[in-house]
Each structure stands twice: as C-alpha cells, then as structure tokens.
Design an enzyme around this catalytic site. Structure first.
Site, PDB file in Angstrom:
ATOM      1  CG  ASP A   4      -1.993  -1.123   1.270  1.00  0.00           C
ATOM      2  OD1 ASP A   4      -2.134  -1.525   0.080  1.00  0.00           O
ATOM      3  OD2 ASP A   4      -2.652  -1.418   2.288  1.00  0.00           O
ATOM      4  CG  ASP A  37     -11.840  -1.980  -0.955  1.00  0.00           C
ATOM      5  OD1 ASP A  37     -10.844  -3.016  -1.102  1.00  0.00           O
ATOM      6  OD2 ASP A  37     -11.682  -1.242  -1.594  1.00  0.00           O
TER       7      ASP A  37
END
Length: 601
Positions: free
Chosen positions: A298, A456
């Site tokens: 990330d 998500d």
C-alpha cells in the site's frame, strides 16, 4: 531508464481504437497526449528529485547503433501492454535492443523476439497493414533465430476463435481456442504452472521441472498435424501447447520475462544458444498450477511528501500518536525487490490515495513501476485512481489512457476499485453493457487477464437472510448480538462510503463486464491478523469462474493453508506481516508445501 521508443504503428485514430480492428499504436508513448504530458512532467520530476542516473534516448540509440550485431536483439513491439519487462530482461542479460520500424528490420535481424500482448485480431490487423506479417513469415521460413512470447506463439497458427474466426500467420497447423471453464477450471489461466517437455527444446534445458508463469484465456492444442513443432505442453484441464520449436524457431505460451530466474534462463538460452551452464539448476517439483502468494504494498505520500509503503488497521494508516503521522514501513522499490528475492509470486502496488487525485500526475508512482520492473521479473499489478478524469485545464483523459500509461511504465495488470462499483451498479440497474466503462474498454483492448477488480466489502450482520435484497449467508462467527447471517456491503473511496450493492452481486457483474480476476478484501479483517474471512472468500470464489485472490487478515502461516483448503481461491495476498517481518514469504511457502498444497518453491 528511457520510455519505450516510438512504435512504427502510430497512425490510428481514437475511434479506431474501439473498433474490432483496433490498433495498439495509439498506446505508444508517441501517440497519446497523456503520455506526452507524462513524459514532459516526468523529466522535470526526474531532474529535481531522482537519484537514479538516467540515459537520454539519443545516448541509447547511439549505443545500440555502435554495438556489435552479436549483442543486439531486434524487438517487434507494436505498442500494446507491458513489453517493458521484456526490454528490461533483455538488457539485464547484457543485450542492446533494436526496435522494428519497417518490414526490412525484421528481414535483417540476427535474432528476433516478438512479445505479443493483447488480442489476436488486433495484432494480426496491425501486422497485415504494416507489411510485418509477410516479413515475419519469410524470416521464420528461413529458419532464422526467433522467439515468440504468449500471443507471439498463438499468431503462428492458422487461426483463432478470439473475436473470430481470425486468420493467423498460418505457419503451424491448428486453431487457437478458448479454455473451457465448464469443467471447473477458471479462465483466464493465471499463475505458475508446470511444463511437460516432449522433445529437445534447447531453450527449456535449464527449467529443471520448475514452475513458469502463464496468463491467457486462449490456447493451441497439440495434434498429429502439429506434433513435430511441439516441444512442451502444460495441463490445465487439458494438455495445451506450452512451447514450440523447429530449428532456430522457438515460441512459448508462458512469459519468461515474468517467470523469475527460471524465465531468465529461457531467455538466456535463446540469446546464448551455444553457452553451457557452469552450475546445474536446482531441480524443482512442479506438477500443476500452483497457489500464489502475493506481496501487497500500500503506497501513499506521507506528510513530508515522500512516497512510502504503509499499512492500515481496518484501512486507517495513521499511527495513534500525538503526531498522527502516516505509518511508514519502507520504500516501495526496495521492498518490492526484496519480496521478489524472497519468492513472492506477484507484487501488487496499491496507490491508496489514488481515488483523490489525477493518476497521470502521480509521477512518483509511475517512477516506482519503472524502477521496480528493471530488476523484478514476476508480475506487477497496480491499482488506485484508474478512471476517466478531467484535469484542472479541462483536458479529458479516458481510463484507457490512464491504464495505458501504467502498462507502459511496467504494470502487467491494473486493479480497478471504486469505478468498478459504480459501473456494476449501473449494469445491474439497466442490464446494458455500454462498452464505454473503464472495465469494458481496458479488458477489450488489453484482454480480461490484464484487469483485476478490487472489492472492499464490510460485513453487515442480519437476523435473517430475508432482511436484505442482497445475497446473505450464514456466518461461521455470529455477530455482536448473536446474528447468524450477514451480507457484505461494498464500499468506495478507500472504504469510506458504503454503496447499495453486495460483494456477491458486484463479483457476478464485473465478471460479465470483462474482469479477469478479483482481489477480495475485507475491511473487518484488515490488519487484525486473525485470518482471512473464509466465509466471504468461499461465497465469491464459488460464484464466479475467474480467479479470486484472498486478501485481508493473514497473521500466521496457517491462515494461508486454511483459506486454500476451505475455498477455491487461486491466490492469497498479505502485506503487514511481510513488511514487519513477522512471517517470511518463504515460511508461508514451506508450510503450504508441507501441507500438500502446490506452490512455487
């Protein structure tokens, strides 16, 4: 490191791009205004901030022209997808590159590599219109040194069923057809699989029964008519042709430039056909498609403006301190290189603030891809902000242009998040495929194997599955009030906004729209280290016929074997446990191997 040189195939308009006979030329760095914008801004950024020594294109062209012909590889790059990795692998092995500009360049080549990327019909259209098809046939018929990669193998056959039938070069008998997903095998065929070598191939001599990387939906089948060409096969529900060889002519369905050290050995054997290995390669135990272990990075800018790898706790990436700074777990290029050495099967970059900004203006992220691809020879995926965008000056950039720049910078796959949710909602509402969405456009041009949809979801507990119109399931662990059921609500903008669509409905819709793979996260499990949400992963992997990557929640090696044993997930992804060195990648692989799960060692 220079941008890919201009392709000779640059005269196709934007409207032609979306036709059945689209050309890949509009994606070369010389023909896209977004690429021109990037090139100009990237040069400014590079001069101000980079410590890396870059060579000018004029220097490189002089170097190539003054080099001995024995150290030059002629590359047929028609501007599609990521061929930067092939370029990097060739240079890594000590060769310079001469790009094909005319048919005569093919005929005059001492050795020719054709890394075919994209769709069969579009590639043949470009080859025919430019006169390259005839030159290729002449070159190969004269038994000149040739290596075709992926589509570069398929085009040698008589025809393909992909958007067809479409005629190929007709050098090898046979028709290229699509894998059959009805037998339980997921299509595309993505991942590390084993070869069955059927005859002396020379370039496969150092593979040593180890896995190589495939990513494709179409394949050619061995037959009595083409058996004299076939040098190896691979099994994925059926035995298909993995490589061919006749004399000096070679072609492979897998990607050597993405197959780590094994793949580099294949390229080395082609480039140095008379060389001998001083050290015998380690013999592997590859027998079938391996489960993949993926390292995820990330990436975002910290408060000082530096690009760092971070990790969230249920998507919160800031330290719980007085300063509240962004959690910094390392530099992206360095970490990616280390994970490659540690045995990661893929590296995934997620630009976690990409939904806020213009992605082509994110010069450091594009630089990360370029630098990483120089020395990391496994697949690279990048996600974050891949959508249509209008900049501050009113200039419109399509998602296709944005994805193109990522591909040309070194990405093999792009991951679409929030934009896919909006597209799926509209598709479910209308039942119409417009062909204009980011997902549809990118998969149509680059192939669905190049498009990952990142989901998500957040768990919403229910007393009864009838309480919502979305797919709900009985969960293994009841909710806080003893609820036995839950549905998984999709979110956008980094998990900040819930949407009226479930993970099940989204997964089914994006498969219809052209996604080739699903990255399945879970906000509830993110950063908790208590294991993957197996209920969710099983729900989605059973609902679709494309590969599913399990993500969020890994804390120990046993969590990986659990998700593979209890679901049909094709891969498992982790981040924090690798960044903090709590669980080494090799330990995960050794555990899986000891549990009888096929992995690439």
């Amino acid at each position: 490191m220079e941008a890919a040189p201009p392709s000779p195939f640059t005269s196709v308009s934007a409207s032609q791009l979306n036709s059945n006979t689209r050309s890949f030329s509009s994606f070369s760095s010389s023909s896209s205004s977004s690429s021109l914008l990037f090139s100009r801004n990237y040069a400014i950024y590079r001069n101000k901030h980079s410590r890396v020594k870059f060579k000018s294109s004029s220097t490189l062209s002089l170097r190539a022209s003054s080099s001995s012909s024995d150290s030059v590889v002629t590359l047929l790059d028609y501007g599609a997808g990521n061929v930067r990795s092939v370029r990097n692998a060739i240079r890594f092995l000590g060769f310079d590159i001469k790009d094909v500009q005319t048919p005569e360049d093919i005929l005059n080549a001492n050795r020719l590599i054709f890394p075919g990327v994209g769709a069969f019909a579009a590639a043949m259209d470009v080859l025919n219109k430019t006169g390259m098809a005839e030159a290729l046939c002449t070159y190969i018929e004269k038994d000149r040194p040739f290596l075709g990669i992926c589509l570069g193998l398929q085009l040698l056959f008589e025809s393909s069923e992909e958007n067809g039938p479409v005629n190929g070069l007709g050098l090898i008998p046979g028709v290229v057809g699509r894998f059959n997903s009805s037998n339980g095998f997921r299509v595309p065929h993505i991942g590390w699989n084993a070869l069955q070598i059927t005859k002396d191939s020379e370039i496969l001599d150092d593979v040593g029964n180890r896995h190589v990387y495939f990513v494709h939906s179409y394949r050619a089948m061995p037959s009595d008519d083409n058996k004299e060409w076939v040098s190896s096969t691979c099994n994925y529900g059926e035995n298909f042709i993995a490589s061919i060889r006749r004399g000096n002519v070679h072609a492979v369905q897998f990607h050597p430039e993405k197959s780590g050290d094994v793949g580099l050995s294949v390229l080395r054997r082609f480039l140095y056909p008379k060389s001998t290995m001083l050290k015998k390669p380690t013999e592997g135990k590859a027998s079938k498609l391996a489960k993949r272990v993926i390292a995820c990075l990330d990436v975002r800018a910290n408060d000082k403006g530096d690009l760092v790898v971070t990790k969230g706790d249920q998507y919160d990436v800031r330290e719980h301190t007085k300063e509240n700074e962004v959690r910094n777990l390392g530099k992206p290029v360095e970490l990616a290189g280390q994970y490659y050495k540690d045995g990661a099967d893929e590296i995934s970059f997620l630009n976690i603030t990409g939904f806020r900004d213009f992605p082509l203006g994110d010069l450091p992220m594009l630089q990360v891809l370029r630098l990483t691809s120089e020395n990391v020879f496994v697949p690279l995926t990048v996600g974050g902000g891949i959508r249509d965008f209008t900049d501050a000056n009113g200039r419109y950039y399509s998602s296709l242009e944005v994805a193109s720049e990522y591909f040309r910078s070194g990405a093999d796959k792009i991951s679409i998040g929030s934009d896919a949710v909006y597209v799926a909602e509209e598709y479910i509402k209308t039942g119409v495929k417009t062909g204009k969405s980011s997902l549809e456009q990118i998969s149509r041009v680059y192939g669905n194997q190049a498009v990952v949809v990142s989901i998500d979801p957040r768990r919403v507990y229910l007393n009864s599955p009838d309480d919502v119109k979305f797919k709900a399931i009985r969960v293994t662990n009841p909710g806080p009030k003893g609820e036995e059921y839950a549905w998984y609500q999709c979110t956008v903008s980094g998990g900040r906004e819930g949407r009226p669509i479930g993970a099940y409905e989204l997964a089914k819709a994006v498969e219809d729209l052209g996604a080739g793979e699903i990255l399945l996260n879970c906000i509830d499990c993110d950063g908790q280290g208590k294991g993957f949400d197996v209920d969710l992963i099983k729900l989605i992997s059973d609902a679709v016929s494309i590969p599913v990557i399990a993500s969020s929640g890994a804390g120990v090696v046993e969590h990986f074997s659990e998700v593979f044993m209890k679901s049909t997930a094709s891969a498992a992804l982790a981040a924090g446990i690798f960044h903090r060195k709590e669980v080494p990648i090799q330990s995960v692989k050794e555990h899986l191997f000891n549990q009888g799960i096929e992995v690439r060692i």
